[in-house]
Scaffold this active site. Structure first.
Site, PDB file in Angstrom:
ATOM      1  N   CYS A  75       0.841  -1.201   0.000  1.00  0.00           N
ATOM      2  CA  CYS A  75       0.000   0.000   0.000  1.00  0.00           C
ATOM      3  C   CYS A  75       0.881   1.258   0.000  1.00  0.00           C
ATOM      4  CB  CYS A  75      -0.980  -0.027   1.172  1.00  0.00           C
ATOM      5  SG  CYS A  75      -2.385   1.094   0.948  1.00  0.00           S
ATOM      6  N   HIS A 132      -3.539  -5.055   0.129  1.00  0.00           N
ATOM      7  CA  HIS A 132      -3.023  -5.617   1.382  1.00  0.00           C
ATOM      8  C   HIS A 132      -3.076  -7.143   1.327  1.00  0.00           C
ATOM      9  CE1 HIS A 132      -2.900  -1.937   4.006  1.00  0.00           C
ATOM     10  NE2 HIS A 132      -3.697  -1.499   3.041  1.00  0.00           N
ATOM     11  N   GLU A 189      -1.626  -9.243   3.123  1.00  0.00           N
ATOM     12  CA  GLU A 189      -1.555  -9.859   4.456  1.00  0.00           C
ATOM     13  C   GLU A 189      -2.929 -10.226   5.002  1.00  0.00           C
ATOM     14  OE1 GLU A 189      -1.598  -5.343   5.307  1.00  0.00           O
ATOM     15  OE2 GLU A 189      -0.929  -6.723   3.745  1.00  0.00           O
TER      16      GLU A 189
END
Length: 535
Positions: A383, A510, A512
């Site tokens: 990001c 993102h 994750e």
């Protein structure tokens, strides 16, 4: 279809005992016995969601597939259960009151005086039941944030009291408390637990199961004492002793037969077959690494590791997949400068520049991206981390003087990162960003991300306002930073890479958020794989 059962998890004595991990572990065991389970979090704060909270206040803000900004515990739920959560899985006091006030303004209450009971508690009960009413879940576990006795938690506890009365044997309460160890006397003390249960009883709620957080194994005599003073059976006093990793907790709860006790109390069939083979395989790889990798995580909230919880856990998952131990070096971006950067980063096998908002720590992040690029160190920018890499490349390779993001410098002559067109004119910050899952099409079959994903169309979660400025795309391509992933609907750049570099990837999304124990994220797997020290 059998009616949905509801389990409420409350906490006492102190916060941060691990209600989320307990709820996730129980859910994993019930799921492994063949039940469809989901977990929701009730947060007592008055913010509508954690999207506007400083990470120092509440850790990271987790984003769901449908674009809800939620509590970080939902990340645990997804990582353990390997299923996606949604807007309905996180409820806050702010959202409850907002809904009730909107109804009052519309006249829905027909002129009645709007009160905590029944209007607020009715809205809480409605939100709790939403997931159960969809017909998808056999069991809904509801974690109530905060600690019993907190004034802001009282309406939630009252709603639980009412639901236990209304649902009968279909609802139960698990109370998590602390049993501290006094080293001076060498004793485990149960008095805090007794007081916590007493406080819960004063609200009209009798816990069905007690889970005791402890640093030492609890003797039978101590369990008997707790059972006697707290009105529960001996089999309902469960210990949760400290373990090396949160992923050991389901196995500890299995040893304590927590899932069997729960199923008995809810009147559900106990399937004697429980399949945790994939979970045990993960733990075996995690605990028996064959090598070690040093990863520098550069961010401005590194003092609070929970601010980057999903990234840290994604690295654990990817490390296990690669049979390596990942040592995370938490590097504060505000403390990085030209004088110390070599000392800070020279021993890193890989560098991640973390997401964030605002200009604080930007110089350090830009230096970290430059160091990784110039020293051929494996790099992942997430990001803002991707935007930082774009800015650094503009300044030092394309030679666009004072290139910047218009977020950091509205007067920059080269806004290589600029505000999304649809974001212009928005003044409210809460829930107004590009949020949730969007499609990304990988346009270079030979790129690192194509090899990592092993497919050309992916869906990833976003949380941002600013984007790569399309005006400069060709200049980047000519200079050697290539867009390798785009949004097919808007043509916005989602991924950039430097093909000449060992492994240099920046992603606007993102990754994750989508990494789980059983499905580690392919980008993190490939990042760690390419970070491994060469033998």
């Amino acid at each position: 279809m059998p009616e949905t059962r509801y389990i409420f998890v409350t906490g006492g004595v102190t916060s941060s005992l691990g209600k989320g991990i307990l709820a996730s572990s129980l859910a994993k065991l019930l799921q492994s016995r063949g039940y469809n389970v989901t977990i929701q979090k009730l947060d007592p704060y008055i913010n509508v969601d954690p999207g506007t909270l400083n990470p120092y206040e509440h850790g990271e803000c987790f984003v769901t597939e449908d674009g809800a900004e939620t509590d970080l515990d939902l990340g645990h739920y997804e990582r353990f259960l390997n299923t996606a959560t949604s807007q309905a899985n996180n409820v806050t006091t702010g959202r409850i009151y907002q809904s009730v006030i909107d109804k009052e303004r519309r006249g829905d209450y027909l002129g009645k005086t709007v009160q905590i009971i029944p209007h607020i508690t009715d809205e809480i009960k409605r939100r709790i039941k939403i997931l159960g009413s969809k017909g998808k879940y056999d069991i809904v576990i509801t974690e109530i944030g905060g600690t019993v006795g907190d004034i802001e938690s009282l309406p939630y506890i009252e709603a639980v009291r009412q639901l236990k009365w209304e649902l009968g044997s279909r609802a139960m309460v698990i109370h998590l408390t602390l049993v501290p160890y006094l080293s001076a006397t060498g004793e485990l003390k149960t008095k805090p637990t007794q007081h916590s249960v007493k406080m819960l009883l004063e609200t009209g709620v009798q816990p069905d199961i007690l889970v005791l957080r402890t640093e030492h194994d609890i003797e039978l005599s101590v369990r008997q004492k707790v059972a006697l003073f707290c009105n529960v059976g001996l089999e309902s006093v469960i210990q949760s002793v400290n373990v090396p990793t949160i992923y050991d907790v389901p196995l500890k709860m299995l040893e304590e037969k927590l899932d069997i006790t729960v199923l008995k109390k809810l009147g559900l069939t106990i399937n004697e077959e429980i399949d945790l083979s994939a979970w045990n395989d993960f733990l075996a790889r995690h605990k028996n690494p064959t090598q070690t990798v040093e990863i520098g995580l550069v961010g401005k909230y590194v003092e609070l590791h929970d601010a980057y919880k999903s990234i840290a856990e994604a690295l654990v998952h990817a490390g296990a997949e690669n049979r390596c131990k990942v040592n995370i070096n938490w590097i504060h971006s505000e403390e990085l400068n030209a004088e110390n950067i070599d000392e800070q980063l020279k021993d890193m096998n890989g560098i991640i520049v973390a997401p964030g908002f605002g200009h604080r720590g930007m110089k350090g992040k830009i230096l970290a991206a430059q160091y990784a690029r110039e020293n051929n160190i494996t790099f992942l920018g997430i990001c803002l981390g991707m935007q930082v890499a774009v800015i650094e490349f503009a300044r030092n390779v394309i030679n666009l003087e004072n290139a910047d993001s218009s977020e950091m410098n509205p007067k920059t002559p080269h806004p290589v990162i600029d505000l999304m067109e649809q974001q212009k004119g928005i003044t409210n910050y809460g829930g107004t960003m590009r949020l949730g899952a969007y499609e990304c099409r990988i346009i270079d079959e030979n790129s690192n991300v194509s090899k990592a994903y092993n497919k050309l169309t992916v869906h990833e979660r976003h949380r941002h306002r600013y984007e790569f400025n399309e005006t400069y795309r060709q200049q980047y391509i000519d200079a050697g930073m290539v867009p390798t992933g785009i949004n097919p609907d808007t043509d916005l750049v989602e991924i950039v890479e430097i093909p000449e570099h060992k492994w240099f990837v920046g992603v606007q999304f993102h990754p994750e958020y989508r990494s789980t124990v059983l499905n580690p994220h392919p980008l993190f797997i490939d990042f760690i794989k390419n970070s491994l020290p060469e033998k």
